[in-house]
Design a protein around this motif. Structure first.
Motif, mmCIF file in Angstrom:
data_model
loop_
_atom_site.group_PDB
_atom_site.id
_atom_site.type_symbol
_atom_site.label_atom_id
_atom_site.label_comp_id
_atom_site.label_asym_id
_atom_site.label_seq_id
_atom_site.Cartn_x
_atom_site.Cartn_y
_atom_site.Cartn_z
ATOM 1 N N GLN A 216 -21.545 -45.453 47.862
ATOM 2 C CA GLN A 216 -21.407 -44.785 46.580
ATOM 3 C C GLN A 216 -22.545 -43.803 46.339
ATOM 4 O OE1 GLN A 216 -20.964 -47.710 43.488
ATOM 5 N NE2 GLN A 216 -18.865 -48.217 44.058
ATOM 6 N N VAL A 217 -23.741 -44.151 46.785
ATOM 7 C CA VAL A 217 -24.906 -43.268 46.648
ATOM 8 C C VAL A 217 -25.302 -42.783 48.034
ATOM 9 C CG1 VAL A 217 -27.321 -43.090 45.963
ATOM 10 C CG2 VAL A 217 -25.736 -44.452 44.579
ATOM 11 N N GLU A 218 -25.243 -41.463 48.231
ATOM 12 C CA GLU A 218 -25.636 -40.855 49.495
ATOM 13 C C GLU A 218 -26.459 -39.601 49.231
ATOM 14 O OE1 GLU A 218 -22.284 -40.068 52.001
ATOM 15 O OE2 GLU A 218 -21.593 -42.150 52.003
ATOM 16 N N PRO A 219 -27.570 -39.437 49.973
ATOM 17 C CA PRO A 219 -28.110 -40.378 50.950
ATOM 18 C C PRO A 219 -28.761 -41.582 50.273
ATOM 19 C CG PRO A 219 -29.588 -38.520 50.671
ATOM 20 C CD PRO A 219 -28.365 -38.196 49.865
ATOM 21 N N GLY A 220 -29.074 -42.569 51.044
ATOM 22 C CA GLY A 220 -29.750 -43.751 50.521
ATOM 23 C C GLY A 220 -28.977 -45.025 50.739
ATOM 24 N N GLY A 221 -27.689 -45.043 50.365
ATOM 25 C CA GLY A 221 -26.910 -46.263 50.500
ATOM 26 C C GLY A 221 -27.224 -47.250 49.391
ATOM 27 N N ASN A 222 -26.853 -48.498 49.613
ATOM 28 C CA ASN A 222 -27.045 -49.548 48.613
ATOM 29 C C ASN A 222 -28.094 -50.539 49.112
ATOM 30 O OD1 ASN A 222 -26.855 -51.757 46.880
ATOM 31 N ND2 ASN A 222 -24.649 -51.517 46.588
ATOM 32 N N PRO A 223 -29.294 -50.571 48.498
ATOM 33 C CA PRO A 223 -30.341 -51.478 48.968
ATOM 34 C C PRO A 223 -29.918 -52.948 48.959
ATOM 35 C CG PRO A 223 -31.224 -49.885 47.392
ATOM 36 C CD PRO A 223 -29.737 -49.743 47.352
ATOM 37 N N ALA A 224 -28.967 -53.304 48.115
ATOM 38 C CA ALA A 224 -28.524 -54.701 48.056
ATOM 39 C C ALA A 224 -27.831 -55.140 49.342
ATOM 40 C CB ALA A 224 -27.583 -54.899 46.863
ATOM 41 N N PHE A 225 -27.334 -54.188 50.118
ATOM 42 C CA PHE A 225 -26.666 -54.533 51.371
ATOM 43 C C PHE A 225 -27.640 -54.986 52.454
ATOM 44 C CE2 PHE A 225 -22.964 -51.345 50.525
ATOM 45 C CZ PHE A 225 -22.356 -52.282 49.686
ATOM 46 N N SER A 226 -28.922 -54.671 52.294
ATOM 47 C CA SER A 226 -29.877 -54.913 53.381
ATOM 48 C C SER A 226 -30.109 -56.396 53.662
ATOM 49 C CB SER A 226 -31.221 -54.241 53.063
ATOM 50 O OG SER A 226 -31.808 -54.797 51.890
ATOM 51 N N ARG A 227 -29.751 -57.266 52.730
ATOM 52 C CA ARG A 227 -29.948 -58.705 52.972
ATOM 53 C C ARG A 227 -28.837 -59.314 53.820
ATOM 54 N NH1 ARG A 227 -26.935 -62.217 49.546
ATOM 55 N NH2 ARG A 227 -25.991 -61.198 47.725
ATOM 56 N N PHE A 228 -27.814 -58.538 54.129
ATOM 57 C CA PHE A 228 -26.675 -59.049 54.879
ATOM 58 C C PHE A 228 -26.755 -58.651 56.352
ATOM 59 C CE2 PHE A 228 -25.106 -58.818 50.543
ATOM 60 C CZ PHE A 228 -24.365 -59.984 50.406
ATOM 61 N N ASP A 229 -26.938 -59.632 57.229
ATOM 62 C CA ASP A 229 -26.853 -59.357 58.655
ATOM 63 C C ASP A 229 -25.420 -59.075 59.087
ATOM 64 O OD1 ASP A 229 -29.481 -59.444 59.351
ATOM 65 O OD2 ASP A 229 -29.442 -61.450 60.230
ATOM 66 N N ASN A 230 -24.461 -59.458 58.252
ATOM 67 C CA ASN A 230 -23.057 -59.256 58.632
ATOM 68 C C ASN A 230 -22.474 -57.967 58.048
ATOM 69 O OD1 ASN A 230 -23.207 -60.378 56.067
ATOM 70 N ND2 ASN A 230 -21.340 -61.581 56.280
ATOM 71 N N ILE A 231 -23.355 -57.053 57.610
ATOM 72 C CA ILE A 231 -22.926 -55.685 57.309
ATOM 73 C C ILE A 231 -23.547 -54.773 58.356
ATOM 74 C CG2 ILE A 231 -22.860 -53.787 55.681
ATOM 75 C CD1 ILE A 231 -23.189 -55.664 53.407
ATOM 76 N N PHE A 232 -22.705 -54.122 59.125
ATOM 77 C CA PHE A 232 -23.140 -53.149 60.129
ATOM 78 C C PHE A 232 -23.054 -51.785 59.460
ATOM 79 C CE2 PHE A 232 -22.059 -51.531 64.717
ATOM 80 C CZ PHE A 232 -23.257 -50.844 64.756
#
Length: 324
Positions: A271-287
């Motif tokens: 949704q936010v580019e560039p940058g992405g969603n910092p909340a996703f960084s805790r997930f090893d199962n998001i590539f």
């Protein structure tokens, strides 16, 4: 290329495009190139409308109705270096008599390749596996170690069976996947090659062990993947998005991963580019990858040349092949 002894049209190239593209542009036009390679601001775009006959922008430049309303009358064409045009207010540009084009076809395979990479990487724990080996933490093995989800023979749902969706389907057939799709209307058999059509998104989700988005971002598709829709997918499904970040409720995606409704996700759009969603960084199962679906040398040249083809046609008094 000759323009009947007239001065060459003046073109603003808003980003650092491929060398071959810039060389051709400089040969045929009077060009100003943004070698700083940063997104053009609203103020710069407005100023450019008085200084240039055409603009080659990327999806990083936003032609909103508010911006277009402040345009000069000089600008005649916006030849996008992208397939998606959700950064352009098409009615506003049309009302000013400005032609808008895009670059379809040429990036389908590159984007489909990346979708396959994300699907496989998400299904087979690529992020966690790389981290374990790279950090030196790989010190044991067990039959229960790093067990992922098999792609071969699984059911794949595709939302949006346009050029990229069909290219992805063709690659998925190499993994003997059972193909299902949702589109605004069913396609001819020779285009879908046996993929099963679903007339609702909800019907498709129920059979999608893997789901990949390949539709444009429009007012109708914004927030397409909600908590309610993730809940309709088989437990442990894998979700892939190489289309647009606006299609996904990111909080709902996090909820589906936390609950185990989704076992993994592969994302190239946010949704936010560039940058992405910092909340996703805790997930090893998001590539995750930084919106690089079309980023191959061959495709970048092809996109730039397609944009220039559209400019050439327009300034030769012809209708551009990719006019929207």
């Amino acid at each position: 290329m000759c323009f009947q002894k007239m001065s060459k049209p003046r073109i603003w190239v808003t980003r650092r495009l491929s060398d071959a593209t810039l060389e051709r542009a400089a040969r045929d036009y009077e060009v100003v190139i943004n070698y700083e390679d940063r997104p053009g601001t609203a103020e710069e775009i407005i100023a450019a409308s008085a200084a240039f006959d055409g603009i080659i922008p990327c999806h990083s430049e936003h032609f909103s109705a508010e911006v277009v309303a402040q345009f000069s009358d000089r600008l005649k064409i916006v030849a996008n270096h992208s397939v998606g045009v959700d950064h352009c207010d098409l009615p506003a540009l049309k009302s000013r008599g400005i032609v808008v084009t895009n670059t379809p076809d040429v990036l389908s395979d590159a984007t489909a390749e990346l979708a396959m990479l994300l699907m496989l990487g998400a299904a087979r724990h690529a992020v966690a596996g790389d981290r374990i080996v790279r950090s030196g933490a790989w010190d044991s093995w067990s039959p229960a170690f790093m067990v992922g989800k098999q792609v071969t023979g699984a059911r794949l749902g595709i939302i949006g069976m346009g050029r990229v969706g069909r290219a992805f389907a063709a690659k998925a057939r190499g993994f003997d996947m059972e193909l299902h799709y949702f589109n605004r209307s069913p396609l001819a058999e020779e285009l879908t090659q046996g993929a099963v059509y679903h007339d609702t998104v909800e019907s498709l989700l129920g059979v999608s062990d893997f789901l990949s988005l390949h539709c444009p971002a429009t007012p109708e598709t914004n927030g397409l993947m909600s908590a309610e829709r993730f809940a309709l997918m088989p437990a442990g499904a894998v979700f892939v998005n190489t289309a647009r970040g606006a299609l996904v409720d990111e909080a709902a995606l996090i909820g589906a991963l936390d609950s185990g409704q989704l076992s993994a996700a592969g994302l190239d759009c946010f949704q936010v580019e560039p940058g992405g969603n910092p909340a996703f960084s805790r997930f090893d199962n998001i590539f995750m990858l930084p919106h690089i679906g079309s980023a191959t040398g061959q495709t970048r040249d092809a996109m730039g040349f397609r944009a220039l083809d559209n400019l050439d046609a327009f300034f030769a008094g012809k209708a551009p092949g990719d006019q929207l």
